[in-house]
Design a protein around this motif. Structure first.
Motif, PDB file in Angstrom:
ATOM      1  N   ALA A  17      42.242  50.267  39.368  1.00  0.00           N
ATOM      2  CA  ALA A  17      43.593  50.562  38.878  1.00  0.00           C
ATOM      3  C   ALA A  17      44.279  49.285  38.399  1.00  0.00           C
ATOM      4  N   LEU A  18      44.147  48.213  39.156  1.00  0.00           N
ATOM      5  CA  LEU A  18      44.738  46.931  38.757  1.00  0.00           C
ATOM      6  C   LEU A  18      44.224  46.521  37.378  1.00  0.00           C
ATOM      7  N   GLU A  19      42.927  46.603  37.174  1.00  0.00           N
ATOM      8  CA  GLU A  19      42.341  46.223  35.883  1.00  0.00           C
ATOM      9  C   GLU A  19      42.827  47.125  34.754  1.00  0.00           C
ATOM     10  N   GLU A  20      42.860  48.412  34.997  1.00  0.00           N
ATOM     11  CA  GLU A  20      43.303  49.352  33.957  1.00  0.00           C
ATOM     12  C   GLU A  20      44.784  49.165  33.633  1.00  0.00           C
ATOM     13  N   PHE A  21      45.629  49.045  34.665  1.00  0.00           N
ATOM     14  CA  PHE A  21      47.063  48.843  34.417  1.00  0.00           C
ATOM     15  C   PHE A  21      47.316  47.515  33.724  1.00  0.00           C
ATOM     16  N   PHE A  22      46.553  46.488  34.088  1.00  0.00           N
ATOM     17  CA  PHE A  22      46.717  45.180  33.465  1.00  0.00           C
ATOM     18  C   PHE A  22      46.293  45.228  31.992  1.00  0.00           C
ATOM     19  N   THR A  23      45.214  45.913  31.724  1.00  0.00           N
ATOM     20  CA  THR A  23      44.690  45.984  30.355  1.00  0.00           C
ATOM     21  C   THR A  23      45.504  46.917  29.467  1.00  0.00           C
ATOM     22  N   HIS A  24      45.893  48.070  30.017  1.00  0.00           N
ATOM     23  CA  HIS A  24      46.498  49.107  29.176  1.00  0.00           C
ATOM     24  C   HIS A  24      47.945  49.443  29.508  1.00  0.00           C
ATOM     25  N   GLY A  25      48.478  48.951  30.605  1.00  0.00           N
ATOM     26  CA  GLY A  25      49.827  49.326  31.014  1.00  0.00           C
ATOM     27  C   GLY A  25      49.823  50.680  31.695  1.00  0.00           C
ATOM     28  N   TYR A  26      50.945  51.003  32.306  1.00  0.00           N
ATOM     29  CA  TYR A  26      51.056  52.259  33.055  1.00  0.00           C
ATOM     30  C   TYR A  26      50.878  53.480  32.152  1.00  0.00           C
ATOM     31  N   VAL A  27      51.598  53.522  31.049  1.00  0.00           N
ATOM     32  CA  VAL A  27      51.629  54.711  30.202  1.00  0.00           C
ATOM     33  C   VAL A  27      50.252  55.045  29.647  1.00  0.00           C
ATOM     34  N   ARG A  28      49.507  54.051  29.200  1.00  0.00           N
ATOM     35  CA  ARG A  28      48.217  54.298  28.544  1.00  0.00           C
ATOM     36  C   ARG A  28      47.044  54.395  29.516  1.00  0.00           C
ATOM     37  N   THR A  29      47.283  54.198  30.800  1.00  0.00           N
ATOM     38  CA  THR A  29      46.214  54.321  31.795  1.00  0.00           C
ATOM     39  C   THR A  29      46.209  55.731  32.359  1.00  0.00           C
ATOM     40  N   THR A  30      45.020  56.291  32.495  1.00  0.00           N
ATOM     41  CA  THR A  30      44.884  57.622  33.098  1.00  0.00           C
ATOM     42  C   THR A  30      44.085  57.513  34.393  1.00  0.00           C
ATOM     43  N   ILE A  31      44.233  58.518  35.220  1.00  0.00           N
ATOM     44  CA  ILE A  31      43.427  58.597  36.447  1.00  0.00           C
ATOM     45  C   ILE A  31      41.949  58.638  36.077  1.00  0.00           C
ATOM     46  N   ARG A  32      41.626  59.312  35.006  1.00  0.00           N
ATOM     47  CA  ARG A  32      40.234  59.389  34.543  1.00  0.00           C
ATOM     48  C   ARG A  32      39.706  57.992  34.184  1.00  0.00           C
ATOM     49  N   ASP A  33      40.546  57.157  33.543  1.00  0.00           N
ATOM     50  CA  ASP A  33      40.137  55.772  33.216  1.00  0.00           C
ATOM     51  C   ASP A  33      39.851  54.978  34.490  1.00  0.00           C
ATOM     52  N   ILE A  34      40.726  55.118  35.457  1.00  0.00           N
ATOM     53  CA  ILE A  34      40.570  54.391  36.728  1.00  0.00           C
ATOM     54  C   ILE A  34      39.298  54.849  37.438  1.00  0.00           C
ATOM     55  N   ALA A  35      39.094  56.156  37.475  1.00  0.00           N
ATOM     56  CA  ALA A  35      37.893  56.703  38.119  1.00  0.00           C
ATOM     57  C   ALA A  35      36.631  56.241  37.407  1.00  0.00           C
TER      58      ALA A  35
END
Length: 186
Positions: A17-35
């Motif tokens: 989640a840290l990597e996804e939020f850092f790379t894409h921000g909250y709005v563009r990150t999905t649970i599917r991306d994190i998983a």
């Protein structure tokens, strides 16, 4: 029988989640991306976190400070050897640098969350702190103090973005503090 939650999976979810939020921000990150980054089924995340917002809160937990409390404990400005931060302020800033990606997410990548105004809140608390010492300022000007507070937070973020080491960051921040605070009359 209830599923046993494993610390390793929880940590993997947080790291992803840290990597996804850092790379894409909250709005563009999905649970599917994190998983996908974590290599687990998306549904498993919900065994650990109620929703994306709860996961975001957990990711940002290390950099959630009560800015007013930190500034309040700044103490009287007895700036010896050009050390412009109180021990509490220094500890807070060192923590922010240790968790610089979380800080950057909170300040620059948290649109549409309860943190989207956190940068402005920090600027406001620094501004309030500086204004509380206006009796020490030469030619106090509230607009100038606002600009200094805003620039200080921007400097903090630039240091986080270009981070080299904790000592380098603290030395640079101290130089910036010296420049600003001596410039406004401390």
């Amino acid at each position: 029988m209830a599923q046993v939650l494993k610390d390793e999976i929880r940590q993997c979810i947080l790291d992803s989640a840290l990597e996804e939020f850092f790379t894409h921000g909250y709005v563009r990150t999905t649970i599917r991306d994190i998983a996908g980054r974590a290599g687990i089924p998306a549904g498993l995340i919900y065994s650990y976190y109620k929703n994306k917002e709860a996961l975001f809160d957990e990711v940002l937990r290390p950099v959630c400070f009560d800015w007013k409390r930190v500034m309040k404990h700044g103490g009287s400005p007895d700036y010896q050897d050009y050390k412009y931060l109180s021990q509490m302020e220094e500890n807070c800033i060192r923590t922010l640098f240790r968790h610089r990606r979380e800080l950057i997410i909170m300040m620059d990548k948290s649109t549409k969350t309860k943190y989207e105004d956190e940068k402005e809140r920090l600027v406001s608390e620094i501004e309030h702190h500086l204004n509380s010492h206006k009796d020490m300022l030469k030619n106090h000007d509230p607009v100038f103090v606002h600009i200094v507070a805003n620039n200080f937070v921007d400097a903090l973020l630039q240091i986080a973005y270009h981070y080299e080491s904790e000592e380098w960051a603290m030395e640079l921040l101290n130089k910036i503090s010296k420049m600003y605070l001596q410039g406004i009359g401390f």
